[in-house]
Design an enzyme around this catalytic site. Structure first.
Site, PDB file in Angstrom:
ATOM      1  N   CYS B  90       0.836  -1.206   0.000  1.00 51.76           N
ATOM      2  CA  CYS B  90       0.000   0.000   0.000  1.00 51.76           C
ATOM      3  C   CYS B  90       0.876   1.263   0.000  1.00 51.76           C
ATOM      4  O   CYS B  90       1.514   1.559  -0.998  1.00 51.76           O
ATOM      5  CB  CYS B  90      -0.965  -0.044   1.188  1.00 51.76           C
ATOM      6  SG  CYS B  90      -2.281   1.165   1.079  1.00 51.76           S
ATOM      7  N   HIS B 193      -3.467  -5.768   1.277  1.00 47.04           N
ATOM      8  CA  HIS B 193      -2.755  -5.870   2.555  1.00 47.04           C
ATOM      9  C   HIS B 193      -2.623  -7.319   3.026  1.00 47.04           C
ATOM     10  O   HIS B 193      -3.493  -7.800   3.772  1.00 47.04           O
ATOM     11  CB  HIS B 193      -3.498  -5.065   3.624  1.00 47.04           C
ATOM     12  CG  HIS B 193      -3.358  -3.599   3.456  1.00 47.04           C
ATOM     13  ND1 HIS B 193      -2.474  -2.847   4.191  1.00 47.04           N
ATOM     14  CD2 HIS B 193      -3.970  -2.741   2.600  1.00 47.04           C
ATOM     15  CE1 HIS B 193      -2.562  -1.574   3.811  1.00 47.04           C
ATOM     16  NE2 HIS B 193      -3.459  -1.487   2.846  1.00 47.04           N
ATOM     17  N   GLU B 195      -0.834  -8.475   5.303  1.00 41.81           N
ATOM     18  CA  GLU B 195      -0.724  -8.566   6.770  1.00 41.81           C
ATOM     19  C   GLU B 195      -2.088  -8.577   7.448  1.00 41.81           C
ATOM     20  O   GLU B 195      -2.192  -8.967   8.616  1.00 41.81           O
ATOM     21  CB  GLU B 195       0.169  -7.434   7.314  1.00 41.81           C
ATOM     22  CG  GLU B 195      -0.491  -6.067   7.461  1.00 41.81           C
ATOM     23  CD  GLU B 195      -0.655  -5.315   6.143  1.00 41.81           C
ATOM     24  OE1 GLU B 195      -0.463  -5.928   5.070  1.00 41.81           O
ATOM     25  OE2 GLU B 195      -0.993  -4.119   6.186  1.00 41.81           O
TER      26      GLU B 195
END
Lengths: 642, 226
Positions: B90, B193, B195
């Protein structure tokens, strides 16, 4: 009202009236001080004695709210309420309004509303982990989308997920929208911070953004008076948010708290330094503040302007002198200005200096404890019942503009009832919701009951046992007896519902004078609820093909029955594939929402004749062999997922 | 002999937000996740570096435009030029584009609105240090959350540099490009994302495929260096 008469020269008007103080209040100030207040002092009084800071018309009524409970670590009166979650953790939460700033300038008004509620949670030493927003607007117009963008602008940039809330469209809010923001934070239960100053000789440190003329008199000009057609003039009273500095302020504050470098923290919000310093000094200690030490962003500011500026992203800390260098180091690392601006004294007096001269000297308790609290005149006056025709609107268009994932706690995402946040590393979770009354409701008592039960039911549907409440009371001008009556009734409604649920109201906010051109908004108490989930692996999600569909209902309309339904819902949740509150959209609306939430999977159902839309209800689903585990009472089977 | 835990740095700029989540996810995938402050210039003891999501220095100007001048970004450039593994997520992707480590640019979403939702992605290249645990053509569900995620490639971008593509394009990226790598294949950026997708409880664990691929590759680096 706080307005200068434009045809009369300013010098010829009495300043106190222009600042929103009555003649009686001005003479009371003279009496308490034992002398004439100077210009600086009358400015400070006018803000601290405003409805926004001093709760002049609501404090007596608010005492009715139940605020005690075995989990309560901090009840009303501080920046936020705090409940013990066990396992050494605690949750701090509060809801607050930013209605008038948002009515005047929706983007910055909504954005700074988020900034303000975040600082309230930080001041308790808690890390913010969730935001929720209640939006009441006339229609989904440009103004509304600007407010949504403003919330996203701030929330998305500070790394706190926005996980819920409510959006209501009703022409009654067209000229006076409501923007309510709730924040939930986590902290170690043993590390609760109070905003009071302790011990003479401690240093008062201002850190965060520099101070300018933005938001001068916001709390009194905007929040404590009615709106009218010349509101464009009030735009300078709206503050401007800087979420990047807000993010740094969060990190600095938590680092200071976690390393034990500060004695106490205080948000610098409405009424600026005047409010935070008098709060800190009101515990019997005093504070000397040197206003010429405050870092400014513009030249030529008067001492009173520095004292009441509402420039955003600032906090005040009380620090032991030997810790000052360490505090400076933390601020330097995050590139935030940090300035010792004063000392804690034992005098009980808030004294302000500028250029070597004393510019004001007020015993701190006169600003806080001695603020007049009026017994309001009440008169019942029924409003005409309104039927709403809400415009077509996709709530997902709002939800998707907010980051609801940052923090990696969001087990149940926003969109249906309450979101659930995991209390990592444990498997427990928090369910959080924010609810107002049924759209179109005009009765204060019913509005209070509906908001409270609705918020708790949402939490219960997500598997949370409701443990505490926070409330934001959005009402019209309380100096009108019929509005005062609505306010009192709504407080009564919240109180009896909270008592039935056996949970306390630990924080809150009052937003009065929501009148535009003489017309008051309908009674709009908005209630936030926090619930504890025992095992986040067993939170209801989507229904599956072949699941039995059930309707849980309160057997009669009594509060005891409503509380029993809520208890049934959170206890049943671990066995359910789906659980959804039947809110204001009715049982058919709720079924459509459950279908959409479950990826379009439809159910064949028949609504039983005993269904009564005035009582609390929820749609449940589970595999047919699990129905027996729910017991035999409190629900009926109404169909099956196709 | 126990496998060494590779040291993977996660850069924290003052406006980073997903740095904690990235550290947590990498640690859960058995890496030694090391916070790297933005003023740090030395990355020599790391086996890989992650630039996380957020708003580096506020990004009021253009996302990543200031961050490219920061000491840590300069160190990341040197690290990458020496063949080190760098993953930008990002805002990290935006910074890598601004710094010239990755081709193209990320513009305002086509809708002009921030978007946060699960995105379906197709793996276009699986033989990279970041995708070795994926199969070619595999579909992944990983959330996106950004206001400036519309990827615009430079003219004549080698198709082999496209690593991930959106199945349902959430931001108007050209050719649905969601993630790209440099020519050497040691630097990758993506808008989704990973994560936030390492635990089925939080919606999806497909992101773990990407982060675990990175951990595998970093472990090989650690072994070679030992």
């Amino acid at each position: 009202m706080a307005r200068l008469d434009r045809l009369t020269e300013v010098a010829a008007q009495s300043l106190h009236r222009a600042l929103g103080l009555t003649d009686w209040e001005a003479s009371r100030i003279r009496e308490l001080l034992g002398r004439e207040p100077n210009h600086f002092e009358i400015r400070v009084f006018s803000l601290l004695w405003s409805e926004h800071c001093g709760y002049k018309h609501s404090a007596r009524l608010l005492k009715r709210l139940p605020s005690a409970g075995k989990r309560v670590l901090q009840g009303p009166g501080e920046n936020a309420g705090v409940l013990d979650l066990g396992d050494g953790t605690a949750v701090a939460f509060k809801v607050e309004s930013h209605n008038h700033p948002s009515a005047v300038e929706p983007f910055q008004g909504a954005a700074t509303g988020i900034g303000g509620i975040l600082r309230d949670i930080i001041a308790m030493g808690a890390r913010p982990v969730a935001l929720l927003d209640g939006l009441w607007f006339g229609e989904p117009d440009f103004h509304f989308w600007q407010a949504v963008a403003g919330i996203g602008h701030y929330g998305n940039c500070v790394g706190v997920p926005t996980v819920g809330g409510q959006t209501v469209f009703d022409p009654a809010y067209a000229s006076n929208c409501l923007v309510n923001a709730m924040c939930v934070g986590l902290l170690d239960a043993g590390r609760l911070h109070s905003a009071k100053a302790s011990g003479p000789g401690r240093v008062v440190v201002l850190y965060g953004a520099t101070t300018g003329r933005d938001g001068i008199g916001g709390a009194s000009v905007l929040a404590s008076a009615e709106l009218s057609e010349d509101d464009a003039d009030k735009r300078p009273s709206v503050q401007v948010g800087d979420p990047f500095t807000g993010k740094k302020l969060i990190e600095v504050s938590l680092e200071l708290v976690e390393s034990g470098l500060v004695e106490s923290l205080q948000d610098c919000g409405a009424a600026g330094l005047a409010s935070s310093l008098s709060e800190m000094a009101s515990a019997g200690t005093g504070i000397d503040v040197h206003l010429d030490r405050v870092p400014l962003r513009e030249d030529g500011m008067e001492p009173w302007e520095i004292m009441i500026s509402e420039s955003q992203e600032r906090m005040v800390a009380v620090v032991r002198p030997q810790m000052l260098d360490a505090v400076r180091d933390v601020c330097r690392r995050w590139e935030l200005p940090c300035t010792p601006i004063g000392e804690v004294t034992g005098s009980g007096v808030l004294r302000a200096f500028h250029g070597g001269a004393t510019v004001g000297e007020i015993p701190a308790q006169l600003l806080t404890d001695e603020c007049p609290r009026y017994e309001v005149e009440q008169r019942e006056e029924a409003r005409s019942v309104r039927r709403l025709d809400p415009p077509p609107f996709e709530v997902r268009d709002v939800i998707e503009q907010y980051d609801h994932l940052v923090g990696s706690r969001t087990v149940r995402r926003p969109g249906l009832d309450a979101a659930v946040l995991r209390l990592r590393p444990s498997l427990r979770g928090l369910a959080v919701s924010l609810q107002g009354p049924a759209p179109g409701e005009t009765n204060g008592l019913r509005a209070g009951v509906q908001a409270t039960l609705g918020a708790a039911r949402n939490v219960a549907c997500s598997g949370g046992e409701p443990i505490g409440l926070t409330d934001c009371l959005n009402f019209g001008n309380p100096e009108k007896p019929e509005i005062a009556h609505e306010l009192a009734q709504a407080i009564e409604g919240i109180s009896i519902a909270a008592e039935a649920l056996g949970i306390p109201v630990v924080s809150g906010n009052v937003s009065l004078y929501n009148d535009a051109d003489g017309v008051s908004i309908p009674p709009t108490p908005v209630v936030g609820c926090v619930g504890l989930v025992t095992d986040v692996r067993r939170v209801p999600g989507r229904w599956r093909r072949g699941d039995a569909v059930l309707l849980a209902m309160s057997p009669d309309g009594s509060l005891a029955a409503e509380a029993a339904l809520i208890r049934f819902l959170w206890k049943a949740a671990p066995h359910l594939s789906l659980s959804h509150d039947v809110g204001s959209s009715g049982v058919h609306g709720a079924l459509a929402e459950a279908t959409a939430w479950s990826g379009g999977l439809e159910a064949d159902v028949e609504i039983p004749t005993e269904y009564d839309s005035r009582r609390g209800a929820a749609i449940l689903a589970c595999s047919p062999d699990r129905v027996a585990r729910l017991g035999s009472r409190g629900f009926v089977r109404i169909g099956e997922v196709r | 002999m126990a496998m060494p835990r590779p040291r993977i740095g996660v850069v924290t700029y003052p406006g980073s937000q997903d740095d904690r989540d990235a550290l947590w996810a990498l640690a859960a995938l058995d890496a030694e996740a090391v916070p790297v402050w933005h003023e740090k210039r030395d990355l020599s003891r790391l086996d890989a570096v992650v630039l996380p999501g957020g708003f580096s220095y506020g990004d009021y100007l253009r996302c990543g435009a200031i961050a490219r001048f920061s000491p840590a970004t300069a160190a990341v450039c040197e690290f990458a030029e020496a063949g080190g593994l760098v993953l930008g997520i990002c805002n990290g992707f935006q910074i890598l584009c601004e710094a010239g480590l990755l081709p193209g640019a990320l513009l305002r979403n086509e809708t002009l609105r921030f978007v946060c939702r699960d995105a379906r992605l197709r793996v276009e290249r699986n033989l990279l240090p970041f995708t070795s645990r994926c199969t070619a053509g595999q579909l992944l569900v990983i959330p996106v959350k950004h206001g400036d995620g519309r990827y615009v490639p430079p003219p004549g971008l080698d198709p082999a540099q496209v690593v991930l593509r959106y199945v349902d394009n959430p931001n108007g990226s050209i050719d649905g490009i969601a993630g790209v790598c440099n020519e050497a294949g040691n630097v990758m950026g993506l808008m989704p994302h990973p994560e936030h997708a390492v635990d089925p409880l939080l919606g999806s664990d497909h992101g773990a495929l990407i982060l675990a691929s990175l951990v595998d590759s970093a472990r090989r680096h650690a072994l070679a260096a030992a």
